[in-house]
Design a protein around this motif. Structure first.
Motif: not given
Lengths: 112, 119
Positions: B11-12, B21-22, B83-85, B115-116
């Motif tokens: 996911v981006s 997020l599923r 961003m840190s995620d 995740l991006s």
């Protein structure tokens, strides 16, 4: 914050060799676990350890694998004769009561 | 048998936009469900857990997840990405057939979602 420490971060070995992966769980924890993740696949449970004995193991955890808590602080995973398919990231985890698993950063095992 | 399916491998999102997020689960019992996050070269960190209390669970770093039994889902959300995620996220179910989570039962992981977060 306390953490689970795994060494080494990367282990390279030849097929057929024995390897020992080391983990230092959080000091007051009583439950210990090993999981692994083959590249591109899911994280899989290997074994759980409580009160100095294995409490559960998966079908992956065959006679080639063993675990030990040799000195009250370390928790080790031994693979007696490594195979190519043992190449994976191995995660150690610990918990105080069986809840709230704390995981280490993992050891990447490469079998050549 | 228990299992989890994460519906997206990647996911981006842009920084400041919502994150979704599923995760769908399968369980014969009332499940215990978790989300873990793994940053590069770090261990798996528990974000949040559902263990049959409130269906909306709040976790660390502003994440939350809602348990929906009718949809067998446990999606992870955050209102505003940082961003840190950026990391790998794992949906996990405990093996309640073996024993309750609190008794050291094994965890069953989903495939993971990367995740991006774009600036």
């Amino acid at each position: 914050e306390p953490e689970v420490t795994q060494t080494p971060s990367h282990q390279v070995t030849q097929m057929g060799q024995e390897v020992i992966l080391r983990c230092v769980p959080i000091s007051n924890h009583l439950y210990f676990y090993w999981y692994r993740q083959i590249l591109g696949q899911k994280v899989e449970f290997l074994v759980s350890f409580y009160n100095n004995e294995i409490s559960e193991k998966s079908e992956i955890f065959d006679d080639q694998f063993s675990v030990e808590r040799p000195d009250g602080s370390n928790f080790t995973l031994k693979i007696r004769s490594t195979k190519l398919e043992d190449s994976a990231m191995y995660f150690c985890a610990s918990s105080e009561t069986g809840a709230g698993r704390y995981f280490g950063a993992g050891t990447r095992l490469s079998v050549l | 048998a228990q299992s989890v399916t994460q519906l997206d491998s990647h996911v981006s999102v842009s920084e400041g936009t919502p994150v979704l997020l599923r995760c769908n689960y399968s369980s014969s019992y009332s499940p215990s469900l978790f989300w873990y996050v793994q940053h590069p070269n770090k261990g798996l960190q528990l974000l949040l857990k559902y263990t049959s209390a409130a269906t909306l669970v709040k976790g660390i770093n502003g994440f939350e997840a809602e348990f929906k039994k009718s949809e067998t889902s446990f999606h992870l959300t955050k209102p505003s990405a940082h961003m840190s995620d950026a990391a790998e996220y794992f949906c996990v179910v405990s093996d309640t057939a073996r024993g309750f989570y609190n008794q050291g039962g094994k965890l069953i992981f989903g495939q993971g979602t990367e995740l991006s977060v774009k600036p």
